[in-house]
Write a protein that holds these residues in place. Sequence first.
Motif, PDB file in Angstrom:
ATOM      1  N   ILE A  50       0.838  -1.203   0.000  1.00  0.00           N
ATOM      2  CA  ILE A  50       0.000   0.000   0.000  1.00  0.00           C
ATOM      3  C   ILE A  50       0.872   1.252   0.000  1.00  0.00           C
ATOM      4  O   ILE A  50       0.592   2.226  -0.700  1.00  0.00           O
ATOM      5  N   CYS A  83      -4.295   0.893  -4.659  1.00  0.00           N
ATOM      6  CA  CYS A  83      -4.041   1.063  -3.218  1.00  0.00           C
ATOM      7  C   CYS A  83      -5.314   0.791  -2.399  1.00  0.00           C
ATOM      8  O   CYS A  83      -5.267   0.133  -1.353  1.00  0.00           O
ATOM      9  N   PHE A  87      -5.709  -2.184   0.175  1.00  0.00           N
ATOM     10  CA  PHE A  87      -5.974  -1.840   1.578  1.00  0.00           C
ATOM     11  C   PHE A  87      -7.144  -2.658   2.128  1.00  0.00           C
ATOM     12  O   PHE A  87      -7.051  -3.273   3.209  1.00  0.00           O
TER      13      PHE A  87
END
Length: 710
Positions: A50, A83, A87
């Motif tokens: 991330i 991302c 996540f």
Amino acid sequence: MRQEEKRTIRTAILGAILFLLIQIFHTPLERIDDWDLISALYLIAGCCNIAFGFAIFAQGWLFFSDRLSRARLYASALFLGVCIFDFLHTLSFVGIPWISSFVSPEESLWLLALSRLSSGLGILFIFSRVDKPVSISEKGKVFRIALLLIVVSLVIFLFGHSIIPQLLSQEWMDSLKRLVDMAVLFIYLIGVAVIVYPGKVEKSASMLIIIRSLIFFALGQAFFMNPLSVGDVDPLFGMVCSGVAYYLLLTGVYRLTIEEPFHEKQQVEDRMNYLAYHDDLTGLPNRRNLMHRVEEMIMTAVGEKDSNQGFSALVIMNINHFKNINDSLGHYAGDHLLQKVSQRIAIEARDNEELFSMGADEFAFLMLERASLEGCMIRASELLQLFEIPVGLESGEYHISLSLGMSIYPEDGDTAEQLIQNADTAVHNAKDQGVEIRRYMPAMQMKAKERLKLENDLRRALERKEFYLVYQPQVNLETEEIVGMEALLRWNHPKSGLISPVDFIPIAEESGLIVPIGEWVLKTACLQNKLWQLAGYRPLCISINLSMRQFLQPNLAGKIGMILKDIGLDPCYVDLEITESMTLDKETAFEQLKRLKELGVFISIDDFGTGYSSLHYLKNMPIDRLKIDRSFVSDVMNDTNNAAIVSTITSMAHHLKLKVTAEGVENKEQLQFLRQQHCHDAQGFLFSKPIRAEEFEIFFLKQPLLGMPS
């Protein structure tokens, strides 16, 4: 092979070996059943992913906004979405309470698959195309579209998460998952192939790094495709490989879109700076560089005025007859000659000596801290001796010579501009005087100004009708009859009076004025010959000189043919004279002579014996006559070498079935010698000086066998 290419190949090989080793030792690894340890490591790896993904996003959104490129902007928008999906996947996979209650670890793999599918398709789309700069205004537009796609993707996932399991059995879901995983792996491999293709095109270091990131993405995907079981470490290895891929992609995008353009810009600026101070052809420092260097020399000399620095000399060197060589052999050969000359001088340069290119066929040689003026002159003479050995070109070996002009600091100037200008004036004076070396003298400046004024006057002489022709008879030595005449150009300056052709013809050649002047000579001489024929006089052949510039005109034959047609003069009464230097480029000369001969004119080689003709080519040239240069004839009775040369030329002409004419015959002894050698024709002051058309008509046309003017 470059280092980055080797590293990429090693990455692919080591990745394959790593995957195989893990599969071989898969059973022992499965015994690790500490889920807390695996989940903790997985969380760390996921957070690294991330972080790297966010760094790729920040590169385009937050940093270097003034250097946006399409690849960096699109990659930034792509990894914003990646991302978010990574996540959510990481938190749900390791069992974070609130997220895992909403999305199970098994279901979170769909989030990972969606993330990898997006990254694979995005990388393939972005890096398989040529990168180009984009404006900052496009930044907001791209990110608005990216956010919209992210929201739509999350909505689709949430909708599918609740609806699809009700429509498909677990077996179908597993099959669909395997199919999506295979598609992701295939897309990564396709990305590698598309970016690498075509293989013969050299890839930049940054693109090779991006290729390595795709290899690690593919390797990570291969780990994720293994069936998930409690305690299985395959996803952990997959996440670690993905982290490496993210890091490599971050590095590659940065280098591709920021570092490499910056270095390319630096290289362009360095190249431009180099070209500003160096000659591109020879690689030597140029005139601008010379100015700076001489200024430094002067400043040093002024600062150390009390110390004995000795003499400093600037020599300007000019290649003699370079234009003839360049025009005859072609510009490629001329450039090659300049390179050879510069190399020969540069190799011989000593300490406190520097060579510069002044452009075209001129070089500058700077000599510092010489003991005496005589030492400067001796060194200049040594430079001339370098060219006693011929220069080899592709078409053969050629003897060349240089003219040198020298200025001494501070006697001949106390600024760089003065020293360079005065040395240049000296070298032109050396060429005009036919000597090898000249040191600058103030009187030369006056002569240079006169030469410039002469050139300006020459430009207006044609339109002001200041030129006229004179004619010199050519006599058959056996019958003593007039068989022709040579038309010669004269210039009657309104203020200076008669100006010698020796003074104005070279200026006309250098300035290019010789072409219109030569055309005027051709028209005037042919028209005069036609008028004499119309007056009832016996037809004679008129000889007309062609200049190098005229001879090299591709449409010369057409021009001459049109002039003869307009005047109505039969071509057989025209003899065009060329010099040996015009035949240096054998193929071009042969084609031009062939076109001229097709008109029906005669062709003569003037001043034969003073140039570069090869006898091998001479026998094949479409020519009719050789004219022996006056320098050989004038001393034929006193110099046995000249006598031998005249005899050889005459004998050779007979064997080649060519006519031979001797120029510059001034006395009966020379005439008798030429008769003994069976020379066909002659011209010179013994018969007549060149005279105007009216006088020629009286003395040689109305009564050709009577007295001739002295």
